[in-house]
Structure formats: C-alpha cells, structure tokens
Design a protein around this motif. Sequence first.
Motif, short mmCIF file in Angstrom:
data_model
loop_
_atom_site.label_atom_id
_atom_site.label_comp_id
_atom_site.label_asym_id
_atom_site.label_seq_id
_atom_site.Cartn_x
_atom_site.Cartn_y
_atom_site.Cartn_z
N ASP A 417 0.80 -1.21 0.00
CA ASP A 417 0.00 0.00 0.00
C ASP A 417 0.84 1.27 0.00
N ALA A 418 2.15 1.14 -0.19
CA ALA A 418 3.00 2.33 -0.25
C ALA A 418 2.80 3.04 -1.58
N VAL A 419 2.63 4.35 -1.52
CA VAL A 419 2.51 5.18 -2.72
C VAL A 419 3.89 5.76 -3.01
N ILE A 420 4.51 5.31 -4.09
CA ILE A 420 5.87 5.77 -4.42
C ILE A 420 5.78 7.12 -5.10
N GLU A 421 6.29 8.12 -4.43
CA GLU A 421 6.28 9.47 -5.01
C GLU A 421 7.41 9.65 -6.01
N SER A 422 8.60 9.12 -5.69
CA SER A 422 9.75 9.23 -6.58
C SER A 422 10.74 8.14 -6.24
N ALA A 423 11.64 7.87 -7.16
CA ALA A 423 12.67 6.86 -6.94
C ALA A 423 13.88 7.20 -7.78
N SER A 424 15.05 6.85 -7.28
CA SER A 424 16.31 7.11 -7.98
C SER A 424 17.17 5.85 -7.91
N LEU A 425 17.67 5.45 -9.07
CA LEU A 425 18.57 4.31 -9.17
C LEU A 425 20.00 4.83 -9.28
N TYR A 426 20.91 4.29 -8.46
CA TYR A 426 22.31 4.70 -8.47
C TYR A 426 23.18 3.52 -8.92
N LEU A 427 24.11 3.80 -9.85
CA LEU A 427 25.14 2.86 -10.24
C LEU A 427 26.49 3.51 -9.99
N CYS A 475 15.62 9.57 -16.24
CA CYS A 475 16.45 10.76 -16.46
C CYS A 475 17.84 10.47 -15.90
N PHE A 476 18.85 10.48 -16.75
CA PHE A 476 20.21 10.14 -16.37
C PHE A 476 20.96 11.39 -15.93
N VAL A 477 21.61 11.30 -14.77
CA VAL A 477 22.31 12.45 -14.20
C VAL A 477 23.74 12.04 -13.88
N GLY A 478 24.71 12.71 -14.49
CA GLY A 478 26.11 12.46 -14.16
C GLY A 478 26.92 11.99 -15.34
N SER A 479 28.25 12.07 -15.18
CA SER A 479 29.17 11.67 -16.24
C SER A 479 29.66 10.23 -16.09
N ALA A 480 29.62 9.68 -14.86
CA ALA A 480 30.20 8.35 -14.59
C ALA A 480 31.60 8.27 -15.18
N ASP A 481 32.39 9.29 -15.01
CA ASP A 481 33.61 9.48 -15.78
C ASP A 481 34.83 8.78 -15.20
N ALA A 482 34.77 8.35 -13.95
CA ALA A 482 35.94 7.72 -13.34
C ALA A 482 35.46 6.74 -12.28
N SER A 483 36.40 5.96 -11.78
CA SER A 483 36.07 4.98 -10.75
C SER A 483 35.43 5.65 -9.55
N TYR A 484 34.36 5.06 -9.05
CA TYR A 484 33.57 5.52 -7.92
C TYR A 484 32.69 6.73 -8.24
N TYR A 485 32.64 7.16 -9.49
CA TYR A 485 31.67 8.18 -9.87
C TYR A 485 30.30 7.52 -9.99
N ALA A 486 29.29 8.12 -9.37
CA ALA A 486 27.95 7.55 -9.37
C ALA A 486 27.13 8.12 -10.51
N LEU A 487 26.38 7.25 -11.17
CA LEU A 487 25.37 7.65 -12.15
C LEU A 487 24.01 7.52 -11.46
N ARG A 488 23.24 8.60 -11.49
CA ARG A 488 21.90 8.57 -10.91
C ARG A 488 20.86 8.56 -12.02
N ILE A 489 19.86 7.72 -11.88
CA ILE A 489 18.77 7.67 -12.86
C ILE A 489 17.47 7.88 -12.11
N LYS A 575 27.51 -1.32 -4.53
CA LYS A 575 26.40 -1.98 -5.21
C LYS A 575 25.42 -0.96 -5.77
N PRO A 576 24.71 -1.31 -6.84
CA PRO A 576 23.59 -0.47 -7.26
C PRO A 576 22.54 -0.40 -6.14
N PHE A 577 21.94 0.77 -5.98
CA PHE A 577 20.88 0.87 -4.98
C PHE A 577 19.75 1.73 -5.51
#
Length: 607
Positions: A417-427, A475-489, A575-577
């Motif tokens: 019964d949770a109403v998801i207002e928003s969500a972000s996936l991180y890699l 919506c993809f946010v970030g460059s993911a340009d180097a090790s440990y750089y996070a990409l947010r979606i 890990k992705p979260f």
Amino acid sequence: MRSMISRTGQRIAACTLLASLSASVAGAIAAEPTQGTVPSATWQGPYPWNYSGTLERRPRPSLMAGACNATPTARVLLAGDSWAQYMWDDDAHNEIFDKFGQADHRAVSRSLGSNPGPGYSGPEYAVSGSEAREWVDTADYPWIANVVAELVAEPSIDTVMFSLGGNDILAGKSGGGWYKDMDLDVPGSEQALFTRILADSSTIIDAITAVRPGVDVLVSSYEYPNFNVSALWCWIYACPKRRDLSRDPDNALVSDAEINAMNLDVESRRIAWTNANPRLHFDHGDGEMHYYYGDGVSAAGVLPRPGQQAPDYLPFPGGNPLRPSLRENFRVVSGIPADPIHLDAEGYLYKVAVQTESYFFPKFRGEVSQTLSSLGGAFDGWTDGVAAGTDDIAIGDDGTRLSYGLVSFDTSAIAPDAVIESASLYLVQDTRSGSNPFVTDALGAPRLDVAASFGAPEVEPGDASAPADASDAGCFVGSADASYYALRIDLTPAALAAIRRDGLTQFRIAFSNTDPGINRIRFNDGDAPPLTGPEYRETVKQVDEVQADGSVVTRTLRGTALVHRGVAEIIGNAKPFLDLRYLDLIFRDGFELPGSAGKRIAMPPSR
C-alpha cells in the motif's frame, strides 16, 4: 579533474612573476631560514597565488540525458575569501557533485584573484585576501550586497558555503591580526580579536539568511598550513609572515604546532557559534590532509579523520596538530611553490568530497523512505544480444553491438500500500574502456526500460530485445567518468508504475546507437563487497619549479594517498541501490502510521 579555467591568465601571471624576480633573490637562497633569520629580499607586487581580475570559465556540460523534464539548477553559492575563490576556480564542488551522482545540483560563484581594496563596485563575492572586517564595511566594500543580489537572482540556492576570517588572523602583528603572545602587549587582545571576527561573521550571516528562510550556511574550516617553504621562495611570503605572526621573532618565532593550536582555538569557537544557530552548519576539515596523505611521519589513513557530527565533531582535532600539512598538498602557481595556505586542486577535491559526504549529498538526496540494494549473482549483468555476462554491469558498445546493462531488485520488500512518489537508481562506476558515451554523446541518448522481468529472471542474451513494461523511463544524471563516480537515474511516473510489489523488478540500461571503437563503462553489480577498510592509490606529481635564474626544473613527487570512494563511503559498498520515497497513507496491520496523512513516510532501510 576537467579544468573549467582558461590557462591564459596563468601564463600571463607566470611572465609577470618572473619579471618581478631580481638579483636580490641570490641573497634569499644563500641558506635555509632558521628561527630568528629571514631572507633579506622583499617581494614586490601580487603574490604568486593572486591574479588580476577574473578568470575565464568554460560552460560546464549539462550531464543530464534521457527522459528529463528539468535542467541543472543552482543550489550552492560559494562566498568569502581565497578558499572559496579557489574551490570555485578549481570547480571542485561541481566536480564532486558529479562524483556523487548530483550533477544536476550546481555550485555558483563569482571570484576575484586579488583584493581590489575599498571603493570597488564589481559583482564578485569570493575574493582572495578579503577580511571579515572589510565585508561588514558596506560603505567601502560590496561583498555582502553582491551575495544578497545573487541569492535574489537565483532563488533555487539553498546553501551558502562561507569561508572567511582567515585573513583577519593572518594580518599578523603589522596589520591588526593575530600574533603569538599578543596578550603580553595588550591583555585580552587575542580574545577581543576572535570575538570581533565572530561578530563580523554573524553580521554577514544575518544578511545572508535574511534573504529567505530556506537558505542555510555551511561554515568552511581551514587546514593546517605549512610555512616551511624552501629558501628559494620563503622570502616571498612564508618567512616574513611567520615573523609577523610572532611577538618576538628573533627569540620566540611561532612554531607550526603553535599556529595549529591557534587555528584549532578559532575553529572550536566557530563550532560553538554554529551549534547555537540551527541554520548554520560546520565543515570540520582540520587534519583532512593528514588523514588522506599522512603527515610525513604517519602514513595515509593512520591519523584520525576529522569528525563531521555536531555538536562535538569528534575526533577533534583530526590529523596531527603538532605537524603541518605536507608541502606537496599546497599550490604551485606558475612554477613557484611558495604558498603556505592554499591547498592544491586535488586537496580541495578531498575537502569538498567530505563536505558532500556529510552535508550536501544528504541534502540533495532528500528524505528517503526505503533503500534497496540490487540482487547481484545471475540477476545483474549485461548482454549484447549474442553473449551475456554477470561479472559487472556493462553499458555502451564494442564498435559493433550495444551492451545492455541489467539490474535487478527484490521489490517485494516494498509495502503493497506504499505510494511511491519518486525513486532514484544509483550505479557506481568500476572501470571504463575507450571513450565515455555519457560525456561524448557518441552513442546518442541513454535510455532506461523497466519490466517485471526481461524474459527469465536471470541475465540472458534475449534480454536485449525483450519487451518492457515502461520504456525510455529514466532521467540520467552524471558523467560516470571515473572509478567511484555515481550515475543517478531518476525514474519517470511510468517507471514507478512498473515497479512490482510481489517479486522482481528489472532495469535495462542502454544507449541508442553504436559508434566505431569501444565506448563502454562497467559499473559495479550487486556482488560488490562491503568497504571493510581503506583503499590506497599511488600519487605522482610533476612539479615545474622556476629557479632564480629563470630556468625551470621538473621534480617528480611520489607518495600514497587514500581514495575517497564517493557515495560508496555512505552506503558502505559500491552496489547499485534504489532510493524510494513514499507519499500518502501507509497502513500496517490495519492501522495508519501516526502522522502519515499526506506526508512522506520515513521507513528503515532494507536489504
């Protein structure tokens, strides 16, 4: 780091500085200065770390792609003295925001490389050499008015990073600042100086926070300086300034430990000051360079990392207060390693990474109801439609075929019964092969597809072409340009609706086109291990040092430093979260959670 600054100004400065050198340098380099002695040469003109006017900046790329309905927004304003100026000139905040998957949140500023003095009317507010006592002199200096004007012009800014007071102290005995044993001349003068600096800072902060209720202030600390500049350049600033910070320089020259003790006294007062105002926050950075690089005796990672938790910020102090930061942590400008105060670009990146870890990332991330980690194993991986693998999440192409990344979550952990207002996936990036398609746009726009399962739950070649429940839904946010750089979606409403409540939800990430050559990024999957200890990297710095005769000698400095692992430092692994934010009523066992109506519901993280 990708520099955003034109080098023309630096080249001009180099010529100017070399022209300032004279035969008097020969006397200055005859011997290393000792306590009670100082080279006789006198520096004329601006210091090497100053520059005239403003530096040209290249526009920063958007770093947003896919199904986005927004553009990068100014959230942070950098104001104050040369520490704010250099963090802006180096573009440290925007680079680190990108590393944490927050490239849509921007820092802004207007900097001056030298203090123009009273009567100036330009729009800047990150001003090298500026003092708190000048800022409150609003009849002669426009700095407060300029900050207020910028806040009015940029209503999305909700944090001002404020660095000021250091120059009031470094004014020394000659300029009405601090010096060792100053109370022997005028009893109570040290306390009066520190009280005045805090009072001036309060005046400035009051003007900033009066603009609107949503603006908070992050008060930036300094770092242990290092006045032990080589004899070739000590005469420019470090040696005479050490004497100016001493009441009796010939017999009781102030030591590194005494300078650090004074610095910590000031920071302790500022901690108490910020604790008394809920709109002020403190950035404790004293000893960060010791933690990340070592102090010349203890190795990197041995000395305590400065604490970031109010009210006590323990461990306080960080590092070793008996020793200065390493000389190689400071700026070398135009080949002249004379700066005892300002960190080099890499040092400021570490400082801003800690600021972001403790303050900016939680603020940008917002209130999270639940966080899920990806499953790993056979459920995370990649396919190009012919082959498949589960060793990582590969996205891009090999010059012939696209690589589709697959990430899976057990979303049955979400309340029905949770109403998801928003969500972000991180890699979190692991490695890169060839060029970066998130930066070059060579493969077109990235896209996120969502399904209960693309075929079988396990990763397989058919996942590349399997139908989706929601297509192009991120919506993809970030460059993911180097090790440990996070990409947010950030997930669109269609993607949110496709999240299952009774089992698996899979995300497929790919680009639109192929391009000759390899353009591929590998992200960590759900099998990434926990961060159980520090990670080290070898450092190699090539330093061009201008000599007294105008020649240039290149020195190679090798060492070891800790790696700051970005958002993985917060999560505890790479890990992705998936961050989930809930809205409206949530019921458990037939009962509404207290105070839940129409509000975001905070729930404990799971899995």
